[in-house]
Design a protein around this motif. Structure first.
Motif, short mmCIF file in Angstrom:
data_model
loop_
_atom_site.label_atom_id
_atom_site.label_comp_id
_atom_site.label_asym_id
_atom_site.label_seq_id
_atom_site.Cartn_x
_atom_site.Cartn_y
_atom_site.Cartn_z
N ASP A 86 0.80 -1.23 0.00
CA ASP A 86 0.00 0.00 0.00
C ASP A 86 0.84 1.28 0.00
O ASP A 86 0.29 2.38 -0.08
CB ASP A 86 -1.01 0.01 1.15
N ASP A 114 3.20 1.50 -2.35
CA ASP A 114 3.62 1.52 -3.75
C ASP A 114 2.48 2.03 -4.62
O ASP A 114 1.36 1.51 -4.56
CB ASP A 114 4.01 0.12 -4.22
N SER A 115 2.76 3.02 -5.45
CA SER A 115 1.73 3.56 -6.33
C SER A 115 2.36 3.98 -7.65
O SER A 115 3.56 4.26 -7.73
CB SER A 115 1.00 4.74 -5.69
N ILE A 156 -3.77 -5.38 -6.15
CA ILE A 156 -3.72 -3.98 -6.54
C ILE A 156 -5.13 -3.40 -6.55
O ILE A 156 -6.11 -4.14 -6.62
CB ILE A 156 -3.07 -3.78 -7.92
N TYR A 196 -7.26 3.91 -7.65
CA TYR A 196 -7.73 5.00 -6.80
C TYR A 196 -7.20 6.32 -7.35
O TYR A 196 -6.00 6.45 -7.63
CB TYR A 196 -7.25 4.81 -5.35
N ASN A 233 -4.87 6.31 -10.35
CA ASN A 233 -3.61 5.59 -10.25
C ASN A 233 -3.87 4.16 -9.76
O ASN A 233 -4.99 3.79 -9.46
CB ASN A 233 -2.67 6.31 -9.29
N PHE A 241 -2.29 1.04 -6.99
CA PHE A 241 -1.42 0.86 -5.83
C PHE A 241 -1.69 -0.50 -5.22
O PHE A 241 -2.65 -1.19 -5.55
CB PHE A 241 -1.64 1.97 -4.80
#
Length: 266
Positions: free
Chosen positions: A89, A91-92, A126, A129, A132, A134
């Motif tokens: 969470d 990582d985006s 994944i 949101y 994007n 994440f």
């Protein structure tokens, strides 16, 4: 005149069938593949390596902000996909298509159920949101799983993934339209999608390549509980009578075998 009209209709139908059959399937290409007649990869700021799971050896590894991976398709694509793995969470990333920002939502893109390598709690790998994508798991949970993000668009020449934040995650490859039987990728974990995980009753195994496969399910003691051969694109196994716990799905074709771990939870 009617005979000529019928000939024209048959000709148009034949063209339509030929065009449809030329894009019958999606073939996966690993990011380190030497194949250049379908797509190529380019990257800035990120490395190539394996982190935590041998299934994802030699994938592009992104961390922090600004690192990019671009998939360049030789021919414009219809709904291509990229494969991402190991996102938590923190990582985006964002996606651009043909050089333009491409906000992700349920209308513009989709992702399939995650495929687990190692341990990956929860149903999600994944999420989309604010345009994007994440990771859903915390760093404490970890996330050894991959998912395909499919771009719901036509005429796609390039897809660029740009990291926004995170300690590290991977881009494992991409899929292109191909004729059935073309077989760009080897028989490996990427050839199968197994879901849901955890499972309470019906387990689905999708055979992406349609190869004859011997599937067997065993418990943690090695006791074999099911064995069956299938070559259709999907196989369903009813695990409602299995006790809660971990099980191994072994998939064998010719001299190659891959193994997935699943959890039964009622």
């Amino acid at each position: 005149m009617k005979s000529l009209q019928l000939l024209v209709v048959f000709f148009l139908i034949a063209i339509s069938i030929a065009e449809t059959s030329s894009v019958q399937a999606q073939c996966f290409v690993n990011c380190t593949s030497q194949t250049t007649d379908t797509l190529t990869f380019s990257a800035t700021g990120c490395s190539v390596g394996s982190y935590g799971c041998s299934t994802f050896a030699n994938s592009f590894w992104l961390s922090g902000a600004g690192q990019t991976v671009t998939v360049n398709f030789v021919q414009p694509q219809f709904h291509p996909s990229i494969r991402v793995w190991g996102m938590n969470d923190d990582d985006s990333a964002l996606i651009s298509v043909n050089g333009n920002a491409y906000p992700l939502n349920s209308g513009t893109a989709s992702y399939n159920p995650k495929v687990v390598c190692g341990v990956s709690p929860g149903p999600d790998g994944i999420l989309f949101y604010n345009g994007n994508f994440f990771g859903a798991n915390t760093n404490l949970d970890g996330n050894y799983s991959y998912q395909n993000i499919t771009i719901n668009s036509t005429g796609v020449n390039t897809v660029t993934v740009t990291g926004i934040s995170g300690a590290g995650w991977g881009i494992f490859g991409a899929s292109v339209n191909c004729s059935a039987g073309e077989g760009i990728h080897d028989f490996d974990n990427s050839a199968f999608t197994i879901y849901p995980n955890p499972v309470s009753s019906l387990l689905t195994i999708k055979n992406e390549q349609g190869l004859p496969v011997l599937v067997s399910i065993s418990d943690v003691t090695g006791r074999e509980l099911l064995q069956q051969t299938f070559n259709q694109q999907a196989f369903n196994a009813n695990l409602s009578s299995y006790a809660d716990g971990l099980y191994f799905i072994n998939l064998k074709s010719e001299n190659k075998t891959v193994t997935h771990k699943i959890a039964v939870q009622h």
